[in-house]
Design a protein around this motif. Sequence first.
Motif, PDB file in Angstrom:
ATOM      1  N   ALA A  61      11.306  -0.328   3.837  1.00 48.01           N
ATOM      2  CA  ALA A  61      11.627  -1.275   4.907  1.00 48.01           C
ATOM      3  C   ALA A  61      10.384  -1.642   5.713  1.00 48.01           C
ATOM      4  N   THR A  62       9.526  -0.674   5.963  1.00 42.18           N
ATOM      5  CA  THR A  62       8.300  -0.949   6.704  1.00 42.18           C
ATOM      6  C   THR A  62       7.373  -1.845   5.888  1.00 42.18           C
ATOM      7  N   TRP A  63       7.311  -1.592   4.589  1.00 40.54           N
ATOM      8  CA  TRP A  63       6.471  -2.431   3.736  1.00 40.54           C
ATOM      9  C   TRP A  63       6.962  -3.872   3.722  1.00 40.54           C
ATOM     10  N   ARG A  64       8.249  -4.072   3.672  1.00 39.56           N
ATOM     11  CA  ARG A  64       8.783  -5.439   3.682  1.00 39.56           C
ATOM     12  C   ARG A  64       8.360  -6.188   4.936  1.00 39.56           C
ATOM     13  N   GLN A  65       8.247  -5.474   6.044  1.00 37.30           N
ATOM     14  CA  GLN A  65       7.897  -6.116   7.313  1.00 37.30           C
ATOM     15  C   GLN A  65       6.394  -6.322   7.471  1.00 37.30           C
ATOM     16  N   TYR A  66       5.591  -5.400   6.974  1.00 34.56           N
ATOM     17  CA  TYR A  66       4.154  -5.436   7.255  1.00 34.56           C
ATOM     18  C   TYR A  66       3.269  -5.556   6.017  1.00 34.56           C
ATOM     19  N   GLY A  67       3.853  -5.583   4.839  1.00 31.83           N
ATOM     20  CA  GLY A  67       3.056  -5.573   3.616  1.00 31.83           C
ATOM     21  C   GLY A  67       2.465  -6.885   3.189  1.00 31.83           C
ATOM     22  N   LEU A  68       2.700  -7.952   3.951  1.00 31.22           N
ATOM     23  CA  LEU A  68       2.070  -9.257   3.698  1.00 31.22           C
ATOM     24  C   LEU A  68       2.386  -9.802   2.308  1.00 31.22           C
ATOM     25  N   GLY A  69       3.537  -9.391   1.777  1.00 25.65           N
ATOM     26  CA  GLY A  69       3.952  -9.882   0.473  1.00 25.65           C
ATOM     27  C   GLY A  69       3.242  -9.258  -0.707  1.00 25.65           C
ATOM     28  N   GLY A  70       2.475  -8.203  -0.469  1.00 30.98           N
ATOM     29  CA  GLY A  70       1.697  -7.585  -1.534  1.00 30.98           C
ATOM     30  C   GLY A  70       2.465  -6.510  -2.278  1.00 30.98           C
ATOM     31  N   ASP A  71       1.736  -5.812  -3.144  1.00 28.93           N
ATOM     32  CA  ASP A  71       2.279  -4.737  -3.967  1.00 28.93           C
ATOM     33  C   ASP A  71       1.939  -3.409  -3.292  1.00 28.93           C
ATOM     34  N   VAL A  72       2.952  -2.652  -2.913  1.00 30.99           N
ATOM     35  CA  VAL A  72       2.734  -1.402  -2.183  1.00 30.99           C
ATOM     36  C   VAL A  72       1.917  -0.397  -2.983  1.00 30.99           C
ATOM     37  N   HIS A  73       1.906  -0.523  -4.305  1.00 32.38           N
ATOM     38  CA  HIS A  73       1.161   0.406  -5.154  1.00 32.38           C
ATOM     39  C   HIS A  73      -0.272  -0.052  -5.416  1.00 32.38           C
ATOM     40  N   ASP A  74      -0.623  -1.248  -4.988  1.00 32.36           N
ATOM     41  CA  ASP A  74      -1.983  -1.761  -5.150  1.00 32.36           C
ATOM     42  C   ASP A  74      -2.807  -1.333  -3.932  1.00 32.36           C
ATOM     43  N   ALA A  75      -3.939  -0.685  -4.166  1.00 34.17           N
ATOM     44  CA  ALA A  75      -4.713  -0.124  -3.061  1.00 34.17           C
ATOM     45  C   ALA A  75      -5.180  -1.199  -2.080  1.00 34.17           C
ATOM     46  N   ARG A  76      -5.631  -2.319  -2.579  1.00 31.49           N
ATOM     47  CA  ARG A  76      -6.096  -3.385  -1.678  1.00 31.49           C
ATOM     48  C   ARG A  76      -4.962  -3.856  -0.786  1.00 31.49           C
ATOM     49  N   ASP A  77      -3.809  -4.130  -1.376  1.00 32.61           N
ATOM     50  CA  ASP A  77      -2.665  -4.602  -0.601  1.00 32.61           C
ATOM     51  C   ASP A  77      -2.184  -3.523   0.379  1.00 32.61           C
ATOM     52  N   ALA A  78      -2.183  -2.285  -0.080  1.00 29.48           N
ATOM     53  CA  ALA A  78      -1.701  -1.193   0.772  1.00 29.48           C
ATOM     54  C   ALA A  78      -2.596  -0.993   1.983  1.00 29.48           C
ATOM     55  N   VAL A  79      -3.901  -1.096   1.806  1.00 32.54           N
ATOM     56  CA  VAL A  79      -4.821  -0.950   2.937  1.00 32.54           C
ATOM     57  C   VAL A  79      -4.633  -2.087   3.931  1.00 32.54           C
ATOM     58  N   LEU A  80      -4.490  -3.307   3.437  1.00 34.00           N
ATOM     59  CA  LEU A  80      -4.235  -4.437   4.337  1.00 34.00           C
ATOM     60  C   LEU A  80      -2.917  -4.250   5.092  1.00 34.00           C
ATOM     61  N   GLY A  81      -1.885  -3.784   4.372  1.00 34.54           N
ATOM     62  CA  GLY A  81      -0.603  -3.553   5.022  1.00 34.54           C
ATOM     63  C   GLY A  81      -0.693  -2.481   6.090  1.00 34.54           C
ATOM     64  N   ALA A  82      -1.452  -1.419   5.807  1.00 35.33           N
ATOM     65  CA  ALA A  82      -1.614  -0.345   6.791  1.00 35.33           C
ATOM     66  C   ALA A  82      -2.354  -0.851   8.025  1.00 35.33           C
ATOM     67  N   ALA A  83      -3.402  -1.643   7.813  1.00 35.19           N
ATOM     68  CA  ALA A  83      -4.137  -2.198   8.955  1.00 35.19           C
ATOM     69  C   ALA A  83      -3.234  -3.114   9.777  1.00 35.19           C
ATOM     70  N   ASN A  84      -2.430  -3.913   9.093  1.00 36.58           N
ATOM     71  CA  ASN A  84      -1.488  -4.803   9.772  1.00 36.58           C
ATOM     72  C   ASN A  84      -0.489  -4.001  10.610  1.00 36.58           C
ATOM     73  N   TYR A  85       0.045  -2.952  10.041  1.00 38.79           N
ATOM     74  CA  TYR A  85       1.036  -2.121  10.733  1.00 38.79           C
ATOM     75  C   TYR A  85       0.405  -1.388  11.914  1.00 38.79           C
ATOM     76  N   LEU A  86      -0.771  -0.813  11.725  1.00 34.83           N
ATOM     77  CA  LEU A  86      -1.436  -0.110  12.818  1.00 34.83           C
ATOM     78  C   LEU A  86      -1.803  -1.072  13.944  1.00 34.83           C
ATOM     79  N   LYS A  87      -2.251  -2.274  13.589  1.00 28.73           N
ATOM     80  CA  LYS A  87      -2.552  -3.288  14.601  1.00 28.73           C
ATOM     81  C   LYS A  87      -1.301  -3.633  15.404  1.00 28.73           C
ATOM     82  N   ALA A  88      -0.194  -3.829  14.717  1.00 30.02           N
ATOM     83  CA  ALA A  88       1.057  -4.165  15.405  1.00 30.02           C
ATOM     84  C   ALA A  88       1.567  -3.012  16.260  1.00 30.02           C
ATOM     85  N   SER A  89       1.132  -1.788  15.940  1.00 31.33           N
ATOM     86  CA  SER A  89       1.611  -0.597  16.653  1.00 31.33           C
ATOM     87  C   SER A  89       0.679  -0.150  17.772  1.00 31.33           C
ATOM     88  N   GLY A  90      -0.417  -0.891  18.003  1.00 22.53           N
ATOM     89  CA  GLY A  90      -1.261  -0.553  19.137  1.00 22.53           C
ATOM     90  C   GLY A  90      -2.737  -0.393  18.864  1.00 22.53           C
TER      91      GLY A  90
END
Length: 253
Positions: A165-194
């Motif tokens: 569910a978190t990936w659907r919201q912050y994963g930017l449409g990428g593949d959760v198993h792809d390292a590049r997409d996962a890092v971008l999603g994590a940065a997006n989520y951390l940015k949104a969280s403060g």
Amino acid sequence: MPAPDASIPTDPAELAAALEKTSTALYAAIDRWTRGGQERPPQDVVLLSLHQQRVYRVLARDATLARRTAERLPARLAAEARDNAKAVGSLLSLARPISAARRKQMRLTEPLPAERLRGYMTRAEKRFGVEWEVLAAVMLVETKFGRVTSSSSAGAQGPMQFMPATWRQYGLGGDVHDARDAVLGAANYLKASGAPGDYRRALFAYNHSGNYVDAVQAHARQMRRDPRSFYAYYNWQVFVLSAKGDVRLTGPR
């Protein structure tokens, strides 16, 4: 080079000497590796990183030993030792023994090249303002830079361990198993969280554990202090707990 399962001293003076010798040799080996353009880590970096990791797993389990060892180290290495022992200890406090059957079910692989992963992180930092060291620390703590490919017991997936569910919201449409997409999603989520204004709050949103936050921040702090630590951490291996103690699942035999 230390053997993969070389004994670790338990006397503070001997342990401090061993840690100083190992870290000095490790960082010199990392300098040779990163300057030489070789994609995969040479054997000396792998063995020295593993030995360093095993030392910190010993220190993490004994606060008195960790304190007495750090007191015998040069100031810069003492700060590193305190942060690494704190980080590993914080994570060990969250770990629970797993059965042999569960260990056999774990899916493991070799990580992507270190420079490629760091490149993903620095690009994510430029886009979202979240420090690459924090992203690296999250990947280290979550999956040892992608060595663990199986989902967590709670269902988190990918090298940065996102719940669906978190990936659907912050994963930017990428593949959760792809390292590049996962890092971008994590940065997006951390940015949104403060982040970057409040890393502690952002990391607590990522994982609701103060010990988890402590571990990530301690590892990130060490990488800010000495970026070569990223390459040492990259070569830290996957350990799990059994009823009889540590079991190492990856790395040299």
